[in-house]
Design a protein around this motif. Structure first.
Motif, PDB file in Angstrom:
ATOM      1  N   VAL A 147     -46.312 -44.058  14.038  1.00 54.05           N
ATOM      2  CA  VAL A 147     -45.275 -44.763  13.303  1.00 54.05           C
ATOM      3  C   VAL A 147     -46.254 -46.243  13.031  1.00 54.05           C
ATOM      4  N   CYS A 148     -45.273 -47.016  12.258  1.00 50.13           N
ATOM      5  CA  CYS A 148     -46.229 -48.283  11.531  1.00 50.13           C
ATOM      6  C   CYS A 148     -47.048 -49.064  12.594  1.00 50.13           C
ATOM      7  N   ILE A 149     -46.467 -49.154  13.665  1.00 46.18           N
ATOM      8  CA  ILE A 149     -47.320 -50.037  14.636  1.00 46.18           C
ATOM      9  C   ILE A 149     -48.443 -49.201  15.403  1.00 46.18           C
ATOM     10  N   ASP A 150     -48.474 -48.036  15.367  1.00 50.62           N
ATOM     11  CA  ASP A 150     -49.733 -47.406  15.740  1.00 50.62           C
ATOM     12  C   ASP A 150     -51.168 -47.631  14.664  1.00 50.62           C
ATOM     13  N   CYS A 151     -50.652 -47.905  13.370  1.00 49.86           N
ATOM     14  CA  CYS A 151     -51.797 -48.375  12.591  1.00 49.86           C
ATOM     15  C   CYS A 151     -51.927 -49.652  12.573  1.00 49.86           C
ATOM     16  N   HIS A 152     -50.572 -50.532  12.552  1.00 51.41           N
ATOM     17  CA  HIS A 152     -50.839 -51.897  12.174  1.00 51.41           C
ATOM     18  C   HIS A 152     -50.754 -52.758  13.631  1.00 51.41           C
ATOM     19  N   SER A 153     -50.610 -52.290  14.723  1.00 50.88           N
ATOM     20  CA  SER A 153     -50.551 -52.824  16.024  1.00 50.88           C
ATOM     21  C   SER A 153     -49.137 -53.951  15.955  1.00 50.88           C
ATOM     22  N   ASN A 225     -52.873 -44.147   2.675  1.00 44.18           N
ATOM     23  CA  ASN A 225     -52.380 -45.234   3.601  1.00 44.18           C
ATOM     24  C   ASN A 225     -51.047 -44.687   4.311  1.00 44.18           C
ATOM     25  N   HIS A 226     -50.300 -44.313   3.468  1.00 44.21           N
ATOM     26  CA  HIS A 226     -48.657 -44.134   3.914  1.00 44.21           C
ATOM     27  C   HIS A 226     -48.279 -42.738   3.586  1.00 44.21           C
ATOM     28  N   GLY A 227     -48.777 -42.347   2.219  1.00 42.43           N
ATOM     29  CA  GLY A 227     -48.205 -41.143   1.968  1.00 42.43           C
ATOM     30  C   GLY A 227     -48.969 -39.824   2.399  1.00 42.43           C
TER      31      GLY A 227
END
Ligand code: HEC
Ligand code: HEC
Ligand code: HEC
Ligand code: HEC
Ligand code: HEC
Ligand code: HEC
Ligand code: HEC
Ligand code: HEC
Ligand code: HEC
Length: 422
Positions: A147-153, A225-227
Motif C-alpha cells: 500500500v502507499c506507505i510500504d513504498c513511501h514510508s 510507479n503506481h499502475g
C-alpha cells in the motif's frame, strides 16, 4: 510648544505599548497554531506509538503545514488524551492497511486541493494504483501487498526527488526488495523472489547505481510507479522499446517479431531476459553457453547458417578495427602524423555499433551494409598506419645513408688534414 512635545511623548509611549501588545498577541496566536498536543505527547511514547519531532519535521506534509490531524483527525489543542483522541472530534485512530490508499487518495486524487500547493503534481496515483496487482489484490482482501506507505514510508514521507526518499530512483529497488526478495514474506505466493538478485547484477543497475545514469531503469520504471504498466506501454514486456528505439525498429522488421507473437513469446525478453540483462557480446550469436539462437534453431538449417555468417562478420569487423588501431598507435608512437585515419576509426567503430543494432532485423543484407562499410574504413586505416610505417622506415633508411656519407666525408677530411700536417 512644550505641551505639544509632551503630547507627542505620550503618543509615543502609547504606540510602544500597543506594539508590544500586538507582538504578544501574534506570538500567542502562532503558539496556538503550532501547538500540537498529539506530537507533544506522542514524541515521548515508545514504539510503535512514538512519532518524534525530528522524524515528523522531515515529512513533506509537515513541511507544507499539515499536521497529525490532517490524517488522523482529533483535537490537537487538548492535552487530555480522552479529549484529543475522541471520535466526536473526528479522531480516526490508527489507519487500517486496507484504508490507507483511500486516506492518501482523499487529498492526492483531488486536483483542486493539490493545485493550491503544487500545480505540477499528478493526481492519478490512486486511480493508477487500483489497476495494479497490488491494488486489485488489496480490494480482494490481501493486505500483504504494497500500500502507499510500504513504498513511501509513513511520518517521514519525502518528495521522490529527495535522495533520502524510499522512492528516489536510486532507492526503489531496495524498497521493492523489502518484500519481493523476502522468501518468508512471499511464501504462499507462486511468484519467484529472485528479481532483485538478478536486477542487482544487470547492466541497468550498474548504469543507474554505479554510474549514476538516471536514464537507466529501476523496478518502477518498467513496472510503473503506481499502475500495472508505465504510461504508453501496453505490456511490461514491451517496455524496452521506450528506451531502445533503434533495436526496436529493427526488431519490428524481423520475422522473429511475427513468429514470436504468433506463439505468445515476449520479444526482447526472449533473448535478453527481463531482470538479469547482461552486457551483450558477439558470443551471444555463437553456440557456447551465452548463446541464445540454438534454443530454437537447428544446427545447419538456413537460419543457423545465417547466424554463423553474421557472427563471423561481426567478429572480423571487430578484429579489423583492433588491427587498424594497433597500426595507427605504432605509427603515432614513431612520431608519424595519422590524425585523419584516427578520426576515421571512430566511423568504423560506429559502423560496428550500428551493425549490432541492425542484426535485430535478423536480415543478413541489412547488417551486411553496416559491416561492409566498417570493414572498408578499417582496411583504409590499417593501410594508412602501415603506409606511415613504410614512410618512417624510408626516412630512417635515408637518414642512415646520409649519416654514412657524412661519416665518410669526415674521415676523408681527417685523413686530408693529417696529410697536410705531415
Ligand atoms: C497525552 C498523551 C496523548 C495525546 C495528547 C494524544 N495521544 Fe494518541 N495515544 C496516546 C496513547 C497513550 C496511545 C495508546 C493507547 C491508546 O490506544 O489509547 C495513543 C494512541 C494513538 C494512536 C494509535 C491508536 C491505535 O489504535 O493503535 C493514534 C493514531 C494516535 N494516538 C493519534 C493521536 C492524535 C492524532 C492526537 C492528537 C489529536 C493524539 N494521538 C493525542 C497518547 C496521546
Ligand atoms: C500523511 C498522513 C499521516 C500523518 C500526517 C500522520 N500520520 Fe500517523 N499514521 C498514518 C498512517 C497511514 C498510519 C498507519 C501506519 C501503519 O499501518 O503502519 C499511521 C499510524 C500512526 C500511529 C499508530 C502506529 C502503530 O503502529 O500503532 C500513531 C500513534 C500515529 N500514526 C501518530 C501520528 C502522529 C502523532 C502524527 C503527527 C506527528 C501523525 N501520526 C501524522 C498517517 C499519517
Ligand atoms: C490532508 C491531505 C493529504 C493527505 C491525507 C496525504 N497527503 Fe501527501 N501531500 C499533501 C500535500 C498538500 C502535499 C504537498 C504537495 C507539494 O507541495 O508538492 C503532499 C505531498 C506528498 C508527496 C510528495 C510529492 C512531491 O513530489 O512533492 C508524497 C510522496 C505524498 N504526499 C504521499 C502521501 C501518502 C503516501 C499519503 C498517505 C499516507 C499522503 N500523501 C496523504 C496532502 C496530503
Ligand atoms: C509499489 C510502490 C508504490 C506504491 C504502492 C505507491 N507509490 Fe507513490 N510513488 C512510487 C514511486 C516509485 C514514485 C515515483 C518516484 C519518481 O518520480 O521517480 C511515486 C511517486 C508518488 C508521488 C509523487 C508524484 C508522482 O506521481 O510521481 C505521489 C504524490 C505518490 N507517489 C503518492 C502515492 C499514493 C497516494 C499512493 C497510494 C494510493 C502511492 N503513492 C502508492 C511508488 C509507490
Ligand atoms: C509490502 C510488500 C511489497 C512491496 C513493498 C512491494 N510489493 Fe509487489 N507485491 C507484493 C505482493 C504480496 C504481491 C502479490 C504476489 C502475487 O502476485 O502473487 C505483489 C505483486 C507484485 C507484482 C505482480 C506479480 C505478478 O505477476 O503477479 C509486481 C509486478 C510487483 N509486485 C512489483 C513491485 C514493485 C516494482 C515494487 C516496488 C516499487 C513492489 N512490488 C513493492 C508485495 C509487495
Ligand atoms: C528492464 C525492465 C524491468 C526492470 C528494471 C524490472 N523488471 Fe520486473 N519484470 C519485467 C518484465 C518484462 C517482466 C515479465 C512480465 C511479463 O511476463 O508480463 C517482469 C516480471 C516481474 C515480476 C513477476 C514475477 C516474475 O519474476 O516474473 C515481479 C514481481 C517483478 N518483475 C518485480 C521486479 C522488481 C522488484 C524489480 C526491481 C528489483 C524489477 N521487477 C525490475 C521487467 C523489468
Ligand atoms: C528507462 C529506459 C530503459 C528501459 C525501459 C530499458 N533499458 Fe536497457 N538500457 C538503458 C540504459 C540507460 C542502458 C545503459 C546504456 C549504456 O551502458 O550506455 C541500458 C543498457 C541495456 C543493454 C546493454 C547495452 C550495451 O550496449 O551494453 C541491454 C542489452 C539492454 N539495456 C536491454 C534492455 C531490455 C531487453 C529492456 C526491456 C526488458 C530494456 N533494456 C529496458 C535504458 C533502458
Ligand atoms: C533473437 C534474439 C534477440 C532478440 C529478440 C533481441 N535481441 Fe537484442 N541482441 C541480441 C544479440 C545476439 C545481441 C548481441 C550482438 C553483439 O554484440 O554481437 C543483442 C544486442 C542488444 C543490445 C546491445 C547492442 C550493442 O550496442 O551492443 C541492445 C541494447 C539490445 N540487444 C536490445 C534489444 C531490444 C530492445 C530488443 C527488443 C526490441 C532486442 N534486443 C531483441 C539478440 C536479440
Ligand atoms: C524463441 C525461438 C527463437 C530464438 C531464440 C531465435 N530464433 Fe530465429 N527464428 C525463430 C522463428 C520461429 C523464425 C521464423 C521461422 C523460420 O524462418 O524458421 C526465425 C527466423 C530466423 C531467421 C530467418 C529470418 C528471415 O527473415 O529469413 C534468422 C536469420 C534467424 N531466425 C536467426 C536467429 C538468430 C541469429 C538468433 C539468435 C540471436 C535467433 N534466430 C534466435 C525462432 C527463434
Amino acid at each position: 510648544m512644550a505641551i505639544l512635545q509632551n503630547r507627542l511623548g505620550a503618543l509615543g509611549a502609547l504606540c510602544g505599548v500597543v506594539l508590544a501588545g500586538l507582538v504578544l498577541f501574534v506570538a500567542c496566536l502562532a503558539h496556538a497554531q503550532t501547538s500540537n498536543s498529539c506530537l507533544d505527547c506522542h514524541a515521548g511514547l515508545p514504539d510503535p506509538l512514538g512519532v518524534s519531532q525530528e522524524k515528523f519535521s522531515q515529512d513533506v506534509h509537515a513541511q507544507k503545514g499539515l499536521t497529525c490531524v490532517s490524517c488522523h483527525g482529533g483535537d490537537p489543542t487538548s492535552d487530555d488524551p480522552d479529549k484529543a483522541m475522541n471520535k466526536k472530534a473526528g479522531w480516526k485512530g490508527k489507519i487500517e492497511r486496507k484504508q490507507i490508499p483511500e486516506l492518501c487518495g482523499s487529498c492526492h486524487s483531488d486536483p483542486y486541493y493539490i493545485r493550491q500547493f503544487n500545480p505540477g503534481l499528478r493526481t492519478d496515483q490512486l486511480d493508477q494504483y487500483r489497476t495494479s496487482v497490488h491494488g486489485k489484490r488489496l480490494v480482494a482482501g490481501d493486505t500483504k501487498v504494497a500500500v502507499c506507505i510500504d513504498c513511501h514510508s509513513v511520518h517521514d514521507i519525502r518528495a521522490p526527488s529527495d535522495p533520502r526518499s524510499t522512492v528516489n530512483p536510486v532507492n526503489v529497488a531496495t524498497t521493492c526488495a523489502g518484500c519481493h526478495a523476502n522468501d518468508g514474506y512471499m511464501k504462499g505466493y507462486s511468484i519467484p523472489t529472485d528479481q532483485f538478485a538478478k536486477y542487482d547484477v544487470s547492466v541497468h543497475h550498474e548504469a543507474l547505481a554505479v554510474r549514476g545514469d538516471l536514464s537507466a531503469p529501476t523496478c518502477s520504471t518498467c513496472h510503473g510507479n503506481h499502475g500495472a504498466v508505465p504510461p504508453g506501454v501496453d505490456k511490461v514486456q514491451n517496455v524496452c522499446s521506450n528506451c531502445h528505439a533503434f533495436q526496436d525498429q529493427m526488431y519490428e522488421k524481423s520475422s522473429h517479431k511475427k513468429a514470436f507473437q504468433a506463439s505468445s513469446l515476449p520479444g526482447c525478453v526472449v533473448c535478453h531476459s527481463n531482470h538479469a540483462i547482461t552486457y551483450p557480446s558477439d558470443a551471444k550469436l555463437g553456440t557456447g553457453p551465452e548463446a541464445v539462437c540454438m534454443r530454437c534453431h537447428t544446427p545447419g538449417d538456413k537460419c543457423d547458417q545465417a547466424r554463423a555468417r553474421l557472427q563471423a562478420k561481426l567478429i572480423s569487423l571487430d578484429l579489423a578495427i583492433k588491427k587498424a588501431d594497433q597500426a595507427l598507435a605504432l605509427a603515432e608512437s614513431s612520431g608519424m602524423e595519422v590524425g585523419e585515419a584516427r578520426m576515421a576509426q571512430a566511423q568504423a567503430r560506429d559502423s560496428l555499433t550500428k551493425a549490432r543494432v541492425t542484426i535485430h532485423s535478423f536480415q543478413e543484407s541489412l547488417a551486411d551494409q553496416d559491416i561492409q562499410a566498417g570493414l572498408k574504413i578499417a582496411a583504409e586505416d590499417l593501410q594508412a598506419g602501415q603506409a606511415a610505417m613504410v614512410e618512417r622506415n624510408r626516412r630512417r633508411a635515408g637518414l642512415g645513408v646520409s649519416l654514412v656519407a657524412i661519416g665518410m666525408v669526415l674521415a676523408g677530411l681527417r685523413l686530408y688534414i693529417k696529410k697536410i700536417e705531415r
